[in-house]
Design a protein around this motif. Structure first.
Motif, PDB file in Angstrom:
ATOM      1  N   HIS A   1      20.171 -16.070 -11.105  1.00  0.00           N
ATOM      2  CA  HIS A   1      19.008 -16.187 -10.210  1.00  0.00           C
ATOM      3  C   HIS A   1      17.993 -15.060 -10.308  1.00  0.00           C
ATOM      4  CE1 HIS A   1      20.998 -19.150  -7.191  1.00  0.00           C
ATOM      5  NE2 HIS A   1      20.732 -19.679  -8.357  1.00  0.00           N
ATOM      6  N   TYR A   2      18.429 -13.882 -10.788  1.00  0.00           N
ATOM      7  CA  TYR A   2      17.525 -12.735 -10.720  1.00  0.00           C
ATOM      8  C   TYR A   2      17.381 -12.048 -12.080  1.00  0.00           C
ATOM      9  CZ  TYR A   2      17.930 -13.447  -5.747  1.00  0.00           C
ATOM     10  OH  TYR A   2      17.887 -14.017  -4.505  1.00  0.00           O
ATOM     11  N   THR A   3      16.197 -11.497 -12.296  1.00  0.00           N
ATOM     12  CA  THR A   3      15.928 -10.743 -13.521  1.00  0.00           C
ATOM     13  C   THR A   3      16.541  -9.343 -13.373  1.00  0.00           C
ATOM     14  OG1 THR A   3      13.937  -9.704 -12.681  1.00  0.00           O
ATOM     15  CG2 THR A   3      13.676 -11.906 -13.664  1.00  0.00           C
TER      16      THR A   3
ATOM     17  N   LYS B   1      13.982  -9.608  -9.676  1.00  0.00           N
ATOM     18  CA  LYS B   1      12.972 -10.612  -9.286  1.00  0.00           C
ATOM     19  C   LYS B   1      13.579 -12.000  -9.486  1.00  0.00           C
ATOM     20  CE  LYS B   1       8.777  -8.068  -9.686  1.00  0.00           C
ATOM     21  NZ  LYS B   1       8.953  -6.903 -10.508  1.00  0.00           N
TER      22      LYS B   1
ATOM     23  N   ARG C   1      14.228 -15.610 -10.595  1.00  0.00           N
ATOM     24  CA  ARG C   1      13.883 -16.429 -11.767  1.00  0.00           C
ATOM     25  C   ARG C   1      13.363 -17.783 -11.267  1.00  0.00           C
ATOM     26  NH1 ARG C   1      16.168 -13.999 -16.333  1.00  0.00           N
ATOM     27  NH2 ARG C   1      18.032 -12.773 -15.884  1.00  0.00           N
ATOM     28  N   HIS C   2      12.599 -18.433 -12.121  1.00  0.00           N
ATOM     29  CA  HIS C   2      12.058 -19.740 -11.717  1.00  0.00           C
ATOM     30  C   HIS C   2      12.688 -20.885 -12.503  1.00  0.00           C
ATOM     31  CE1 HIS C   2       9.299 -17.770  -9.086  1.00  0.00           C
ATOM     32  NE2 HIS C   2       8.934 -16.966 -10.067  1.00  0.00           N
ATOM     33  N   ASP C   3      13.688 -20.584 -13.298  1.00  0.00           N
ATOM     34  CA  ASP C   3      14.306 -21.639 -14.097  1.00  0.00           C
ATOM     35  C   ASP C   3      15.825 -21.522 -14.024  1.00  0.00           C
ATOM     36  OD1 ASP C   3      14.598 -19.299 -15.419  1.00  0.00           O
ATOM     37  OD2 ASP C   3      13.659 -19.929 -17.282  1.00  0.00           O
ATOM     38  N   ASP C   4      16.492 -22.532 -14.497  1.00  0.00           N
ATOM     39  CA  ASP C   4      17.950 -22.512 -14.552  1.00  0.00           C
ATOM     40  C   ASP C   4      18.371 -23.467 -15.662  1.00  0.00           C
ATOM     41  OD1 ASP C   4      20.665 -22.877 -14.253  1.00  0.00           O
ATOM     42  OD2 ASP C   4      20.618 -22.755 -12.071  1.00  0.00           O
TER      43      ASP C   4
ATOM     44  N   HIS D   1      15.039 -24.234 -10.932  1.00  0.00           N
ATOM     45  CA  HIS D   1      15.732 -23.219 -10.149  1.00  0.00           C
ATOM     46  C   HIS D   1      16.131 -23.814  -8.786  1.00  0.00           C
ATOM     47  CE1 HIS D   1      16.595 -19.255  -8.445  1.00  0.00           C
ATOM     48  NE2 HIS D   1      16.056 -19.750  -7.347  1.00  0.00           N
TER      49      HIS D   1
END
Ligand code: SF4
Length: 604
Positions: A87-89, A93, A95-98, A106
């Motif tokens: 979930h996070y960079t 931050k 993330r907007h994808d999965d 996401h």
């Protein structure tokens, strides 16, 4: 036929109920590259009736009741990745994808998925045992540092309130749990399953007591000590039970499961996978597109890189499939309507470890080394490239296969001992770009990383160019490099930039170090201590310094120029900017072979 995901699919099989229901944070793709489908097929092949609830909406308990009450237990996994990593960079931050979700969307799984799923299951079926596993549970089995909260958290078993945790590759443990529960044993009787952990009280039997959660959360020295003691109990042949007190209760962790034999590996990969996402999905799933034509030849890694959790999860022992098992899987793949003639990968965590292992069984059973390769290749390691070379040649010889790539990473210090594999690889399987992971080239940093360093990289590069020329191919490397790794200073990063410039290698993306649970590097990041030797290590913690470190490797991009100048100012080396931007180096001018090697770094 897919594993049932609805009551209707359960009924179609003529079943009234299920023995084990898996709950997963990933979409259901019936392929052995994904842990939940693999274990579901494995239990199914041993006579258990299993179902899968994939990516349930966790906001209420109802989706968790979709398949009813299992007769034995729920098996819960966050998916192929830790949900916080997914979930996070590295800069925390969102993330907007999965990649494991249809449409690459996401938000199909919660943060800390193991805890949330277990909680919903307990709301729905208070008395049904919940067994947790997969990467998230496995690497958080002891008190661990959590980067996202910047604190030491308790063992996930305490926070998730599950009944049992299975760590590592789970075939043996989950089968034993299922069989013993089927035979009527209670959870209290399942206290000796290898590869499992539970909450209990420390008995009188032999065990290793590590510093408690309370000690590790208040003392960095104790945290490092606990990590080292756990790490030394990863050899299945010598490991003891490890106990870690959490207030007045303890996390009890049994020794690791034994690795699978070649025959067992073959039987796992011969299970009747559909090799497809469940038909209910209407959108593409990036993770599926990436692996649909790739073949897993083996598991495990004996490299022991400090930032990698493979040793703690898959183990140091290489578990290889037989050549015939791999060829059979490829032959079946070539009959798929969507197969276009290319196998995108034949590999594992490290491609050139296929078929390798320790050549001294007595030494192996007592071995406590973190790596068979670092600081030197162990004299007991069998480095023969015969099996790996012959495998690639056999795949290449299949009529239906036009091209076979090796896109798993290779360990280049090992490659030095594998001339036939090196030639086979560069001659036929590179597809123009070879992924290689020096991660850094400044010696004291690569020592902390447990990586081979600059000299081995130079040797590899020269050989790679030589072999590519011999094959008449224009081929490049994709070097993976990490910024902000424990031990790495701004000065080290500038030195690395100069080394790469001299080698005429430009990178376009750099991996910012992420302290994921369960690695040596994460332990160092949190404690400032290398747990294996007790040495203090420099840590770049501020976002500013991490940004400057990264920028130094991207010095050639106009967007990074201001940061590079800022970094050089900080180092008091503004005048040395000319070494980066000052018109090339002697080696570039003198070597056309080097001049042409401009490469692109892919993100991992
Ligand atoms: S003895 Fe050497 S080759 Fe064998 S497991 Fe240990 S480090 Fe690896």
């Amino acid at each position: 036929m897919f594993i049932p995901t609805t009551q209707e699919e359960v009924s179609k099989r003529g079943w009234k109920d299920l023995d084990v229901i898996f709950v997963s944070g990933d979409a259901y793709i019936d392929h052995p590259a994904f842990g939940v489908p693999l274990l579901a097929r494995w239990l199914e092949s041993h006579g258990f009736r299993v179902g899968i609830i994939a990516q349930p909406d966790w906001r209420s308990k109802e989706p968790f009741m979709a398949l009813g009450r299992p007769r034995l237990f729920f098996a819960v996994s966050a998916g192929a990745m830790d949900s916080m990593v997914a979930h996070y960079t590295p800069a925390r931050k969102l993330r907007h994808d999965d990649a494991y979700t249809p449409g690459n969307r996401h938000g199909a799984r919660p943060n800390r998925a193991i805890m949330v799923y277990t909680s919903r299951l307990k709301e729905a079926f208070k008395d049904v045992p919940v067994v947790i596993g997969g990467i998230e549970a496995s690497l958080r089995r002891f008190a661990h540092y959590d980067f996202w909260e910047n604190k030491v958290r308790r063992s996930i078993l305490f926070d998730a309130k599950a009944d049992l945790l299975i760590y590592g590759m789970a075939e043996r443990a989950i089968l034993e749990v299922a069989q013993r529960m089927k035979d009527g044993q209670t959870l209290e009787e399942l206290r000796d399953v290898r590869g499992s952990a539970y909450i209990g009280r420390v008995g009188n039997g032999a065990h290793v007591e590590i510093p408690s959660y309370e000690e590790t959360s208040s003392s960095k020295e104790k945290f490092a000590e606990a990590f080292r003691l756990v790490y030394l109990q990863q050899n299945p042949w010598s490991a003891q039970i490890v106990a870690q007190q959490h207030a007045n209760r303890a996390l009890i962790c049994n020794p690791p499961a034994f690795p699978l034999t070649e025959q067992e590996m073959d039987s796992v990969y011969a299970l009747p996978f559909e090799k497809s996402p469940h038909p209910s999905y209407l959108e593409t799933i990036p993770a599926w597109e990436q692996i649909k034509t790739s073949i897993t030849s083996h598991r495990g890694c004996f490299g022991g890189c400090a930032f990698c959790a493979i040793t703690m999860h898959q183990g140091k022992t290489i578990q290889s499939r037989s050549k015939s098992s791999i060829l059979a899987e490829i032959s079946a793949l070539t009959r798929k309507s969507w197969f276009r003639g290319t196998i995108s990968d034949v590999g594992g965590p490290t491609a050139n470890m296929y078929g390798l292992g320790c050549g001294n069984v007595d030494a192996m059973k007592k071995c406590l080394r973190e790596s068979c390769l670092f600081p030197q290749i162990c004299k007991n390691l069998c480095t023969s490239d015969a099996a790996a070379t012959s495998l690639l040649q056999a795949v290449r010889a299949l009529d239906e296969v036009r091209h076979t790539a090796v896109s798993s990473g290779v360990r280049y210090d090992l490659l030095e001992k594998q001339p036939a594999y090196f030639r086979e690889l560069t001659g036929h399987h590179v597809s123009g770009l070879l992924k290689i992971a020096p991660e850094h080239l400044v010696e004291h940093v690569t020592d902390i990383m447990r990586k081979p360093g600059k000299k081995a990289f130079e040797t590899f590069l020269a050989r790679f160019r030589e072999e590519s020329d011999r094959a008449g191919k224009r081929q490049y490397i994709v070097p993976y490099l990490i910024s902000g790794h424990p031990g790495c200073t701004l000065a080290d990063m500038f030195e690395l930039a100069l080394i790469l410039k001299k080698m005429a290698i430009k990178v376009e993306q750099v991996q910012d170090f992420t302290p994921t649970p369960g690695t040596i590097a994460t332990c160092i990041f949190h404690s400032g201590i290398d747990p294996m030797n007790g040495k203090r290590v420099y840590i770049a913690t501020s976002d500013r310094e991490k940004g400057l470190q990264k920028a130094l490797l991207l010095w050639h991009l106009p967007t990074e120029r201001a940061k590079v100048i800022e970094a050089l100012k900080e180092l008091g080396r503004e005048a040395d900017a000319k070494l980066l931007w000052g018109g090339g180096t002697e080696s570039q001018r003198s070597s056309p072979a080097l001049r042409k090697k401009t490469v692109t770094k892919k993100t991992r």
